[in-house]
Design a protein around this motif. Sequence first.
Motif, short mmCIF file in Angstrom:
data_model
loop_
_atom_site.label_atom_id
_atom_site.label_comp_id
_atom_site.label_asym_id
_atom_site.label_seq_id
_atom_site.Cartn_x
_atom_site.Cartn_y
_atom_site.Cartn_z
N LYS A 3 14.84 -13.45 24.89
CA LYS A 3 14.98 -13.87 26.50
C LYS A 3 14.15 -12.69 27.33
O LYS A 3 13.86 -12.86 28.37
CB LYS A 3 16.30 -13.75 26.99
N THR A 4 14.43 -11.55 26.57
CA THR A 4 13.80 -10.19 27.40
C THR A 4 12.16 -10.29 27.41
O THR A 4 11.56 -9.91 28.52
CB THR A 4 13.85 -8.94 26.48
N SER A 5 11.66 -11.27 26.72
CA SER A 5 10.30 -11.65 26.80
C SER A 5 9.94 -12.00 28.09
O SER A 5 8.78 -12.10 28.61
CB SER A 5 9.65 -12.36 25.61
N ILE A 6 10.79 -13.15 28.37
CA ILE A 6 10.65 -14.01 29.73
C ILE A 6 10.86 -13.05 30.92
O ILE A 6 10.05 -12.96 31.93
CB ILE A 6 11.62 -15.09 29.72
N GLU A 7 11.82 -12.24 30.64
CA GLU A 7 12.23 -11.20 31.91
C GLU A 7 11.19 -10.25 31.99
O GLU A 7 10.82 -10.02 33.30
CB GLU A 7 13.42 -10.46 31.37
N LEU A 8 10.50 -9.80 31.20
CA LEU A 8 9.36 -8.93 31.32
C LEU A 8 8.05 -9.48 31.98
O LEU A 8 7.73 -8.82 32.98
CB LEU A 8 8.89 -8.30 29.65
N LEU A 9 7.81 -10.63 31.46
CA LEU A 9 6.91 -11.21 32.02
C LEU A 9 7.20 -11.80 33.73
O LEU A 9 6.21 -11.63 34.55
CB LEU A 9 6.43 -12.54 31.50
N GLN A 10 8.39 -12.01 33.95
CA GLN A 10 8.67 -12.37 35.39
C GLN A 10 8.80 -11.10 36.18
O GLN A 10 8.42 -11.29 37.35
CB GLN A 10 10.36 -12.84 35.45
N GLN A 11 8.90 -9.99 35.64
CA GLN A 11 8.97 -8.80 36.38
C GLN A 11 7.46 -8.31 36.69
O GLN A 11 7.05 -8.09 37.80
CB GLN A 11 9.35 -7.47 35.71
N SER A 17 5.38 -19.37 36.87
CA SER A 17 6.20 -20.57 36.42
C SER A 17 6.76 -20.44 35.02
O SER A 17 6.17 -19.82 34.10
CB SER A 17 5.56 -21.93 36.61
N LEU A 18 7.82 -20.87 34.80
CA LEU A 18 8.63 -20.93 33.36
C LEU A 18 7.63 -21.47 32.57
O LEU A 18 7.46 -21.16 31.19
CB LEU A 18 10.01 -21.53 33.37
N ASN A 19 6.80 -22.71 32.94
CA ASN A 19 6.02 -23.33 31.72
C ASN A 19 4.93 -22.19 31.56
O ASN A 19 4.40 -22.15 30.13
CB ASN A 19 5.30 -24.52 32.63
N ASP A 20 4.35 -21.82 32.42
CA ASP A 20 3.23 -20.62 32.24
C ASP A 20 3.74 -19.50 31.36
O ASP A 20 3.20 -19.03 30.33
CB ASP A 20 2.49 -20.28 33.28
N ILE A 21 5.09 -19.22 31.49
CA ILE A 21 5.58 -18.05 30.84
C ILE A 21 5.90 -18.31 29.24
O ILE A 21 5.44 -17.56 28.51
CB ILE A 21 7.01 -17.33 31.53
N THR A 22 6.41 -19.34 29.20
CA THR A 22 6.52 -20.03 27.72
C THR A 22 5.21 -20.18 27.14
O THR A 22 5.12 -19.86 25.85
CB THR A 22 7.23 -21.45 27.68
N TYR A 23 4.25 -20.84 27.63
CA TYR A 23 2.86 -20.59 27.47
C TYR A 23 2.24 -19.25 26.74
O TYR A 23 1.85 -19.31 25.72
CB TYR A 23 1.84 -21.51 28.11
N GLN A 28 0.62 -15.32 22.93
CA GLN A 28 0.82 -13.85 22.26
C GLN A 28 1.35 -13.85 20.83
O GLN A 28 0.70 -13.09 19.98
CB GLN A 28 1.47 -12.97 23.26
N GLU A 29 2.44 -14.73 20.60
CA GLU A 29 3.10 -14.83 19.11
C GLU A 29 1.92 -15.18 17.98
O GLU A 29 1.70 -14.73 16.91
CB GLU A 29 4.11 -15.52 19.20
N TYR A 59 5.71 -28.28 27.42
CA TYR A 59 4.26 -28.00 28.15
C TYR A 59 3.53 -26.91 27.29
O TYR A 59 2.47 -27.09 27.24
CB TYR A 59 4.68 -27.64 29.39
N ALA A 60 4.17 -25.93 26.84
CA ALA A 60 3.37 -24.91 26.24
C ALA A 60 2.78 -25.19 25.09
O ALA A 60 1.66 -25.07 24.63
CB ALA A 60 4.44 -23.70 25.83
N LEU A 61 3.29 -26.11 24.13
CA LEU A 61 2.88 -26.39 23.13
C LEU A 61 1.63 -27.59 23.02
O LEU A 61 0.68 -27.47 22.49
CB LEU A 61 3.96 -27.25 22.08
N SER A 62 1.82 -28.50 24.11
CA SER A 62 0.83 -29.46 24.49
C SER A 62 -0.52 -28.79 25.06
O SER A 62 -1.64 -29.04 24.50
CB SER A 62 1.27 -30.38 25.49
#
Length: 235
Positions: A3-11, A17-23, A28-29, A59-62
């Motif tokens: 979850k901290t990966s999402i928080e860091l990108l949001q900062q 968007s959450l879709n783009d953050i997940t992508y 990166q992984e 969305y990210a996987l597609s």
Amino acid sequence: MDKTSIELLQQQNPFMSLNDITYTILLQEIVCFRIPPGSWINENAVAKQLGISRSPMKYALSRLEKEGYVKKSHKYSVTGFSIKEYTDLKELCFLLESYAAGRAAVAATDNQLEELRELARQMNDVCRRADETPRDILSRTIMDLEYQFHLKLVLFADSPLLSDLYEQIKFKLFRYRSYMIYNPPEGYYDIIATDHLVICDVLALHDRQLAESILRRHLNFFNTHFLKLFHLNSL
């Protein structure tokens, strides 16, 4: 990846968007080799790790599938390496990055050249401590510094068109580069410790042809050892 990966990108970008953050996180992984080629991706497990629903995952996987990073049979897996794709990327890389070095030699400001030199110094320090650094941390640190150095070199060439072209290949390119960083040949750390400093010394001479030449030499080292490694692991 949590979850901290999402928080860091949001900062870093509150409007992403959450879709783009997940992508971005999954990309990166994959690029950083934390999800190696051929690995299966468990959508439910990753969604749970990130604390998200399956919709952003889909969305990210597609999107990653369209870009060639993953493929789907009965479930998603990370696409393996292709010598054809690597050869195409290598040829583009030799053209774009050597051209960028030549332009940067005459276009970069003193402050920009110092930024590159600071990254080269950090690379030197990290490589000199290679024996006392955990392998995973060492690989990630070197790859991050490599990425920053080459990206800034293109940026300091002061050519928006060049930057746009490089943007289209940079992640695929560094996925292959990370392969060698995680499987370094003998003497790799000694060479990489000084090579970026040499590039900076040449850029400071403001000689376009010499800068292009030194960058091609640098890239050729990677290419030679990557092909050896790829061949050995394909047997």
